[in-house]
Design a protein around this motif. Structure first.
Motif, PDB file in Angstrom:
ATOM      1  N   GLN A  23       0.818  -1.214   0.000  1.00  0.00           N
ATOM      2  CA  GLN A  23       0.000   0.000   0.000  1.00  0.00           C
ATOM      3  C   GLN A  23       0.854   1.267   0.000  1.00  0.00           C
ATOM      4  O   GLN A  23       0.506   2.256  -0.647  1.00  0.00           O
ATOM      5  N   LYS A  26       2.172   1.692  -3.563  1.00  0.00           N
ATOM      6  CA  LYS A  26       1.082   2.113  -4.450  1.00  0.00           C
ATOM      7  C   LYS A  26       0.726   3.581  -4.215  1.00  0.00           C
ATOM      8  O   LYS A  26       0.485   4.326  -5.179  1.00  0.00           O
ATOM      9  N   CYS A  27       0.698   4.010  -2.960  1.00  0.00           N
ATOM     10  CA  CYS A  27       0.419   5.426  -2.663  1.00  0.00           C
ATOM     11  C   CYS A  27       1.493   6.329  -3.259  1.00  0.00           C
ATOM     12  O   CYS A  27       1.185   7.391  -3.812  1.00  0.00           O
ATOM     13  N   LYS A  31       0.914   9.127  -6.157  1.00  0.00           N
ATOM     14  CA  LYS A  31       1.242  10.525  -5.873  1.00  0.00           C
ATOM     15  C   LYS A  31       2.295  11.094  -6.832  1.00  0.00           C
ATOM     16  O   LYS A  31       2.194  12.251  -7.242  1.00  0.00           O
ATOM     17  N   ASP A 121      -7.114  -2.608  -2.998  1.00  0.00           N
ATOM     18  CA  ASP A 121      -7.280  -1.783  -4.197  1.00  0.00           C
ATOM     19  C   ASP A 121      -8.632  -2.043  -4.854  1.00  0.00           C
ATOM     20  O   ASP A 121      -9.307  -1.124  -5.310  1.00  0.00           O
ATOM     21  N   ARG A 125     -10.128   1.449  -4.699  1.00  0.00           N
ATOM     22  CA  ARG A 125      -9.634   2.177  -5.875  1.00  0.00           C
ATOM     23  C   ARG A 125     -10.504   1.778  -7.076  1.00  0.00           C
ATOM     24  O   ARG A 125     -10.209   0.792  -7.749  1.00  0.00           O
TER      25      ARG A 125
END
Length: 181
Positions: A23, A26-27, A31, A121, A125
């Protein structure tokens, strides 16, 4: 707490570590790396030239984009709810089983951590699972590049291979021991 319980709980730290690293990476990708499109020239970060790159893509299907043509509702059931039930079932089996070796327990927890990482996700997401590792594949099997993946995918594959190898060796050892008796 008895030793058997400790042996089952300690590998869960790998599940949590995989989820956390997955995570976080992925963040960071979301970003700092723009989504890859034909118009985004700055969306590819080369690590080792064309051999290893970081990109930002989304996958609303499963491995190798299988199922991308399915309806959103069917994809939601097949790729979110079904894996959730499988993960729960595997955790139940994990805690009830006393036959796994120590290495197999760690491998199962790595697989489960990766599964949960991608499941997060799928639930949170809507654009799909964040994938970002892009590897050159030398044209093998007709593929110039390996399908883009993430930390959770890597954990599932590596731990899955470890589990299968240890299982094969365990079966061979059991057969050898049974022949001696």
């Amino acid at each position: 707490m008895n030793q058997n319980t400790k042996n089952k709980l300690l590998p869960l730290t790998l599940s949590f570590a995989v989820i956390l690293l997955d995570q976080i990476t992925k963040c960071l990708v979301v970003k700092f790396i723009p989504r890859l499109t034909v118009f985004a020239d700055d969306a590819v970060i080369e690590i080792f030239g064309k051999y290893l790159r970081l990109i930002h893509v989304r996958n609303n299907a499963i491995a190798f984009s299988m199922g991308s043509g399915l309806s959103d509702g069917l994809r939601g059931i097949l790729f979110a709810l079904l894996p959730l039930f499988v993960i729960i079932a595997v955790y139940v089996i994990y805690f009830r089983n006393n036959e796994f070796t120590k290495l197999q327990r760690w491998a199962v927890c790595g697989i489960l951590g990766g599964g949960i990482g991608n499941l997060i996700d799928r639930f949170f997401r809507p654009e799909g699972v964040v994938d970002f590792v892009d590897c050159y594949f030398f044209g093998l099997f007709g593929m110039e590049r390996w399908p883009t993946f993430n930390f959770a995918d890597a954990a599932v594959v590596v731990c899955g291979i470890i589990f299968v190898i240890t299982f094969v060796f365990q079966v061979k050892s059991d057969r050898k021991n049974n022949k001696k008796e």
